[in-house]
Design a protein around this motif. Structure first.
Motif, PDB file in Angstrom:
ATOM      1  N   THR A   5       0.844  -1.180   0.000  1.00  0.00           N
ATOM      2  CA  THR A   5       0.000   0.000   0.000  1.00  0.00           C
ATOM      3  C   THR A   5       0.886   1.238   0.000  1.00  0.00           C
ATOM      4  OG1 THR A   5      -0.165   0.074   2.404  1.00  0.00           O
ATOM      5  CG2 THR A   5      -1.880  -1.149   1.228  1.00  0.00           C
ATOM      6  N   VAL A   6       0.414   2.296  -0.626  1.00  0.00           N
ATOM      7  CA  VAL A   6       1.140   3.557  -0.704  1.00  0.00           C
ATOM      8  C   VAL A   6       0.231   4.661  -0.193  1.00  0.00           C
ATOM      9  CG1 VAL A   6       2.335   5.192  -2.209  1.00  0.00           C
ATOM     10  CG2 VAL A   6       2.403   2.747  -2.728  1.00  0.00           C
ATOM     11  N   GLU A   7       0.746   5.449   0.761  1.00  0.00           N
ATOM     12  CA  GLU A   7      -0.013   6.561   1.320  1.00  0.00           C
ATOM     13  C   GLU A   7       0.828   7.824   1.213  1.00  0.00           C
ATOM     14  OE1 GLU A   7      -1.337   8.152   5.732  1.00  0.00           O
ATOM     15  OE2 GLU A   7      -0.859   6.056   5.463  1.00  0.00           O
ATOM     16  N   ALA A   8       0.280   8.876   0.638  1.00  0.00           N
ATOM     17  CA  ALA A   8       0.961  10.166   0.593  1.00  0.00           C
ATOM     18  C   ALA A   8       0.729  10.850   1.934  1.00  0.00           C
ATOM     19  CB  ALA A   8       0.422  11.021  -0.545  1.00  0.00           C
ATOM     20  N   THR A   9       1.792  11.052   2.708  1.00  0.00           N
ATOM     21  CA  THR A   9       1.642  11.707   4.001  1.00  0.00           C
ATOM     22  C   THR A   9       1.517  13.219   3.782  1.00  0.00           C
ATOM     23  OG1 THR A   9       4.040  11.887   4.345  1.00  0.00           O
ATOM     24  CG2 THR A   9       2.953   9.892   5.171  1.00  0.00           C
ATOM     25  N   GLN A  60       5.392  21.733   0.305  1.00  0.00           N
ATOM     26  CA  GLN A  60       3.945  21.792   0.448  1.00  0.00           C
ATOM     27  C   GLN A  60       3.307  21.073  -0.727  1.00  0.00           C
ATOM     28  OE1 GLN A  60       2.032  23.591   2.978  1.00  0.00           O
ATOM     29  NE2 GLN A  60       4.019  23.397   3.957  1.00  0.00           N
ATOM     30  N   ALA A  61       2.575  20.027  -0.435  1.00  0.00           N
ATOM     31  CA  ALA A  61       1.863  19.294  -1.475  1.00  0.00           C
ATOM     32  C   ALA A  61       0.698  20.142  -1.972  1.00  0.00           C
ATOM     33  CB  ALA A  61       1.353  17.965  -0.950  1.00  0.00           C
ATOM     34  N   VAL A  62       0.376  20.014  -3.239  1.00  0.00           N
ATOM     35  CA  VAL A  62      -0.784  20.695  -3.790  1.00  0.00           C
ATOM     36  C   VAL A  62      -2.030  20.017  -3.225  1.00  0.00           C
ATOM     37  CG1 VAL A  62      -2.012  21.199  -5.936  1.00  0.00           C
ATOM     38  CG2 VAL A  62       0.486  21.273  -5.891  1.00  0.00           C
ATOM     39  N   ALA A  63      -2.979  20.776  -2.780  1.00  0.00           N
ATOM     40  CA  ALA A  63      -4.203  20.225  -2.190  1.00  0.00           C
ATOM     41  C   ALA A  63      -4.868  19.247  -3.143  1.00  0.00           C
ATOM     42  CB  ALA A  63      -5.169  21.337  -1.842  1.00  0.00           C
ATOM     43  N   GLY A  64      -5.138  18.045  -2.657  1.00  0.00           N
ATOM     44  CA  GLY A  64      -5.816  17.036  -3.454  1.00  0.00           C
ATOM     45  C   GLY A  64      -4.901  16.298  -4.410  1.00  0.00           C
ATOM     46  N   SER A  65      -3.601  16.550  -4.333  1.00  0.00           N
ATOM     47  CA  SER A  65      -2.650  15.909  -5.238  1.00  0.00           C
ATOM     48  C   SER A  65      -1.752  14.959  -4.484  1.00  0.00           C
ATOM     49  CB  SER A  65      -1.790  16.962  -5.940  1.00  0.00           C
ATOM     50  OG  SER A  65      -0.783  16.345  -6.701  1.00  0.00           O
ATOM     51  N   ALA A  66      -1.713  13.705  -4.901  1.00  0.00           N
ATOM     52  CA  ALA A  66      -0.854  12.720  -4.250  1.00  0.00           C
ATOM     53  C   ALA A  66       0.603  12.873  -4.627  1.00  0.00           C
ATOM     54  CB  ALA A  66      -1.322  11.303  -4.585  1.00  0.00           C
ATOM     55  N   ASP A  67       0.884  13.569  -5.740  1.00  0.00           N
ATOM     56  CA  ASP A  67       2.280  13.656  -6.167  1.00  0.00           C
ATOM     57  C   ASP A  67       2.884  15.040  -5.921  1.00  0.00           C
ATOM     58  OD1 ASP A  67       1.755  14.006  -9.789  1.00  0.00           O
ATOM     59  OD2 ASP A  67       1.176  15.265  -8.114  1.00  0.00           O
ATOM     60  N   GLY A  68       2.171  15.931  -5.289  1.00  0.00           N
ATOM     61  CA  GLY A  68       2.703  17.228  -4.940  1.00  0.00           C
ATOM     62  C   GLY A  68       2.767  18.201  -6.097  1.00  0.00           C
TER      63      GLY A  68
END
Length: 69
Positions: A5-9, A60-68
């Protein structure tokens, strides 16, 4: 065997669990543990693994984006 499993923290690395092996671009298997944190900010000196640099550079990750972005 469980699937990986992969989770974007939040504003941090990808947390990968259940991984049995991680090959690099040349097919060499990189050492892993039951949990690994993979760089998402692009600035780690231990790529593909996270070394915590995201906190030093203010990633800072882009809101709603798993890859930033």
């Amino acid at each position: 065997m469980a699937e990986a499993t992969v989770e974007a923290t939040p504003n941090g690395p990808y947390l990968v669990t259940g991984l049995t092996e991680l090959p690099d671009a040349d097919g060499k298997v990189l050492p892993t543990k039951s949990k690994v944190w993979l760089c998402r900010c692009g600035a780690s000196t231990m790529k593909p693994f996270c070394d915590g640099t995201h906190t030093k550079i203010g990633f800072q990750a882009v809101a709603g984006s798993a890859d930033g972005g």
